[in-house]
Enzyme design. Structure first.
Site, mmCIF file in Angstrom:
data_model
loop_
_atom_site.group_PDB
_atom_site.id
_atom_site.type_symbol
_atom_site.label_atom_id
_atom_site.label_comp_id
_atom_site.label_asym_id
_atom_site.label_seq_id
_atom_site.Cartn_x
_atom_site.Cartn_y
_atom_site.Cartn_z
ATOM 1 N N SER A 16 0.854 -1.179 0.000
ATOM 2 C CA SER A 16 0.000 0.000 0.000
ATOM 3 C C SER A 16 0.893 1.233 0.000
ATOM 4 C CB SER A 16 -0.891 0.020 1.242
ATOM 5 O OG SER A 16 -0.078 0.120 2.408
ATOM 6 N N LYS A 17 0.290 2.399 -0.088
ATOM 7 C CA LYS A 17 1.084 3.632 -0.057
ATOM 8 C C LYS A 17 1.905 3.703 1.225
ATOM 9 C CE LYS A 17 -1.763 6.575 -3.023
ATOM 10 N NZ LYS A 17 -2.517 7.843 -3.123
#
Length: 493
Positions: A253-254
């Protein structure tokens, strides 16, 4: 490989490319280069609702930063252009028309409201989602007549029986039960294709031999395989890369690293480090080699070395690689990098252009100490001014119990010892001897009091070597900064 290899990177301009899809680009590029083939950049911009201004430029910049040059595509042209899908609409519309005429696709007149009701009913009944085939058996004459006055999409007729088999170069054969597939939209009501139709038409038209993409596309493979069969076209060889997990073992994920690739450039990572890092997310040269250059990748890349198991995005490994490539850089190039990042990041108060004499002199002191290129400007700012960069008086006493006035004996002793060095002897050897001699004068070890001198000279408690720094500053500035520090400490409340 005996065949001419043609690979492609076909991103959608819906935002800046992230590390996951750039890894697909790297592996596609490497496969083409390793086999003397052709690498194509194609922009899949048919989803106009999600188009983001500036994305195409970010896509090209990301590839160019890593040195992933394309042979055909935007700015290059080529025999199979245009390379923007929005400029190829007639191809998709002709393909959809052909499928309808051959009874392999049909017009769907279902309204969005009707489809919403269908999905809600499926969800309530706990049935798998998918189109229920309402328009599948509308007679051709009725379909033609209704098309004159009603909006419609074109749906592809998926097989209802048997299995569809994906022959994957990394994972082997993967079977899909056709009974679980639904008739998907191939052409939208606005005349734009969906990804599934466009990718099959374009990969065929551009003679793509190998499609290297992320494993999230595996579930779409039955649609693509059946489209190839319907058209009577030979499909490319598919290779679905392993999932990338964060260090926590969850999908990337980010927060765990899946940010825009160009953010890594802005955060001071080298392209060499990023290529090395991305290459090892699923591929390896052997079981012991961790340093892989772009040339190494081209010489040795093979899909046989890609494994299906998930790869882990380990930021510590990327940091290690970045440090390695910084330290391996030739001195002349490193001096250019230091000048570039000083120009880019030093405060506006520092006159431009940046003095190359200063950056060239400090560059050798930085190379062993910088982990990211963003470290360069903060570590060199103190050299560009008469006084040190502004700092709080509390920093002077931070390592001495927190009381700024505790720094006064150290500063006074340093002023006496350094002022005794004549200008002709102001060099590293004499400065080091004078400061080390302070251990007797102030009654404490160097490591205890030296942060006071760092703060006085640089505005921060650590940085590049103090003795070398004072040589670069010169005698007058070095002594003046100690006097300024003394005044700060004395008047601290």
């Amino acid at each position: 490989m005996s065949e001419v290899v043609r690979t492609r990177y076909a991103p959608s301009p819906t935002g800046d490319p992230h590390v996951g899809n750039i890894r697909s680009a790297l592996f596609s590029w490497a496969l083409a280069r390793a086999n003397g083939g052709t690498f194509i950049l194609r922009i899949e911009d048919t989803d106009r609702n999600r188009f983001v201004e500036g994305s195409v430029q970010a896509i090209k910049e990301s590839l160019l930063w890593l040195g992933l040059d394309w042979d055909e595509g935007p700015d290059k042209g080529g025999p199979y252009g245009p390379y923007f899908q929005s400029e190829r609409l007639q191809l998709y519309q002709d393909a959809a028309r052909r499928l309808i005429e051959e009874g392999k696709a049909y017009r769907c007149f279902c309204t969005p409201e009707r489809l919403d009701q269908m999905r809600a009913a499926q969800q309530a009944a706990k049935r798998p989602p998918g189109y229920d085939g309402t328009c599948r058996n509308i007679p051709p004459d009725e379909s033609e007549r209704r098309a004159q006055s009603e909006p419609f999409t074109v749906r592809f007729k998926m097989k209802r029986e048997g299995k569809t088999v994906l022959h994957d170069l990394i994972r082997g054969d993967i079977e899909f039960d056709n009974a679980l597939q639904d008739d998907f939209v191939a052409l939208k009501s606005d005349g734009y294709p969906t990804y599934h139709l466009a990718v099959v038409v374009d990969d065929t038209a551009m003679k793509i031999t190998h499609v290297v993409r992320g494993d999230e596309w595996i579930s779409s493979a039955p649609k693509h395989i059946q489209l190839y069969e319907a058209f009577g076209w030979e499909p490319p060889k598919w290779a679905h890369l392993p999932l990338i997990l964060g260090s926590d073992g969850k999908k990337l994920s980010k927060r765990s690293g899946d940010t825009a690739l160009l953010d890594y450039r802005e955060n001071g990572y080298l392209p060499e480090a990023m290529i090395n890092f991305l290459a090892l997310l699923g591929w390896s040269l052997d079981d012991r080699t961790s340093i892989v250059s772009r040339d190494d990748l081209v010489r040795h890349f093979s899909l046989d070395r890609v494994v299906p198991n998930p790869a882990v995005f380990d930021i510590e490994r990327l940091n290690f690689l970045n440090g390695h490539y910084i330290r391996a850089m030739a001195p002349d190039r490193w001096a250019d990098v230091v000048a570039e990042w000083c120009e880019k990041q030093l405060p506006a108060s520092v006159p431009r252009p940046i003095d190359r004499n200063i950056t060239d002199a400090v560059a050798p002191l930085l190379q062993e100490r910088v982990a990211h290129l963003t470290d360069i400007a903060p570590m060199t700012e103190f050299l560009f001014g008469y006084e040190a960069p502004e700092y709080e008086a509390s920093l002077l006493g931070e390592r001495l119990g927190g009381e700024p006035r505790a720094a006064l004996p150290i500063i006074d002793a340093a002023l006496v010892a350094l002022d005794a060095i004549p200008g002709s002897d102001w060099d590293k050897e004499h400065i080091e001897a004078a400061i080390r001699g302070l251990e007797q004068t102030v009654g404490m070890k160097l490591r205890k009091f030296v942060p006071v001198l760092y703060v006085a000279e640089m505005g921060r408690p650590q940085g590049i070597p103090l003795f070398d720094s004072m040589v670069l500053l010169g005698r007058e500035r070095s002594l003046q900064r100690l006097r300024t520090a003394r005044a700060k400490a004395e008047h601290a409340s």
